[in-house]
Scaffold this active site. Sequence first.
Site, short mmCIF file in Angstrom:
data_model
loop_
_atom_site.label_atom_id
_atom_site.label_comp_id
_atom_site.label_asym_id
_atom_site.label_seq_id
_atom_site.Cartn_x
_atom_site.Cartn_y
_atom_site.Cartn_z
N HIS A 180 86.11 -7.39 -29.68
CA HIS A 180 86.22 -6.29 -30.63
C HIS A 180 86.03 -6.83 -32.06
O HIS A 180 86.79 -7.66 -32.53
CB HIS A 180 87.60 -5.64 -30.50
CG HIS A 180 87.71 -4.31 -31.17
ND1 HIS A 180 87.52 -4.14 -32.52
CD2 HIS A 180 87.97 -3.07 -30.68
CE1 HIS A 180 87.67 -2.86 -32.84
NE2 HIS A 180 87.94 -2.18 -31.73
N HIS A 183 86.34 -1.48 -36.64
CA HIS A 183 87.52 -0.64 -36.89
C HIS A 183 88.55 -1.28 -37.82
O HIS A 183 89.72 -0.89 -37.80
CB HIS A 183 88.21 -0.25 -35.58
CG HIS A 183 87.32 0.49 -34.64
ND1 HIS A 183 87.61 0.65 -33.31
CD2 HIS A 183 86.13 1.11 -34.83
CE1 HIS A 183 86.64 1.34 -32.73
NE2 HIS A 183 85.73 1.63 -33.64
N TYR A 185 89.77 -4.20 -37.57
CA TYR A 185 90.62 -5.16 -36.86
C TYR A 185 90.30 -6.57 -37.35
O TYR A 185 89.47 -6.76 -38.23
CB TYR A 185 90.44 -5.02 -35.35
CG TYR A 185 91.09 -3.78 -34.76
CD1 TYR A 185 91.74 -2.84 -35.56
CD2 TYR A 185 91.06 -3.53 -33.40
CE1 TYR A 185 92.35 -1.71 -35.04
CE2 TYR A 185 91.67 -2.40 -32.85
CZ TYR A 185 92.30 -1.50 -33.68
OH TYR A 185 92.89 -0.39 -33.15
#
Length: 204
Positions: A180, A183, A185
Amino acid sequence: MGHSEKIRNHELELLYQPVTIGNLALANRIVMAPMTRGFSPNGVPGKDVAGYYRRRAENEVGLIITEGTLINHPAAAEGLGRPNFHGEEALRGWSHVVEAVHKAGGKIIPQLWHVGMARQMDGDNPNPTASPIGPSGIDVATGKKVTEPMTSSEIDQIVKAFGQAASDAKSLGFDGLEIHGAHGYLIDQFFWGKTNQRQDEYGG
């Protein structure tokens, strides 16, 4: 049949055609996106999680990407029930997921994540005393510094944790993995001037 309808039919036919991506051969081009669920008490995916993914494989999803799974770091999560991708019990749970999906003829990869500064200090988290971490300690939403920047040794620790999770995914028989990097993060925070104001080799 009009021209545009022919194009749509051709596109639909392509969707159900096999495709090979690198070494990954898929029966079709339908991919299940990772969707946060929060149904893994204490970070351990159980039989219900295996059944959830098995049913997707039984209904001919070409590739399943799991919900976000947590690397081995106390501040990786931003909510309860998120599945770990470390520890004997959680990895055993994921092995049952892989077995169930493969038995149904499907392919599956885990999404590995660390939420970084997106973790809320006052939220429900499995490790409530762990502070969020980020390249410069800057909150994604407010742009204000709320904690100290990560040290080089902390960054090395996170890199190793992602590497260990990738190695475990391979050992468990997953068909690949996704990291990931969006977003807001942790990894994404390194790519933006607002959240990465470091002056060392990790800045810029």
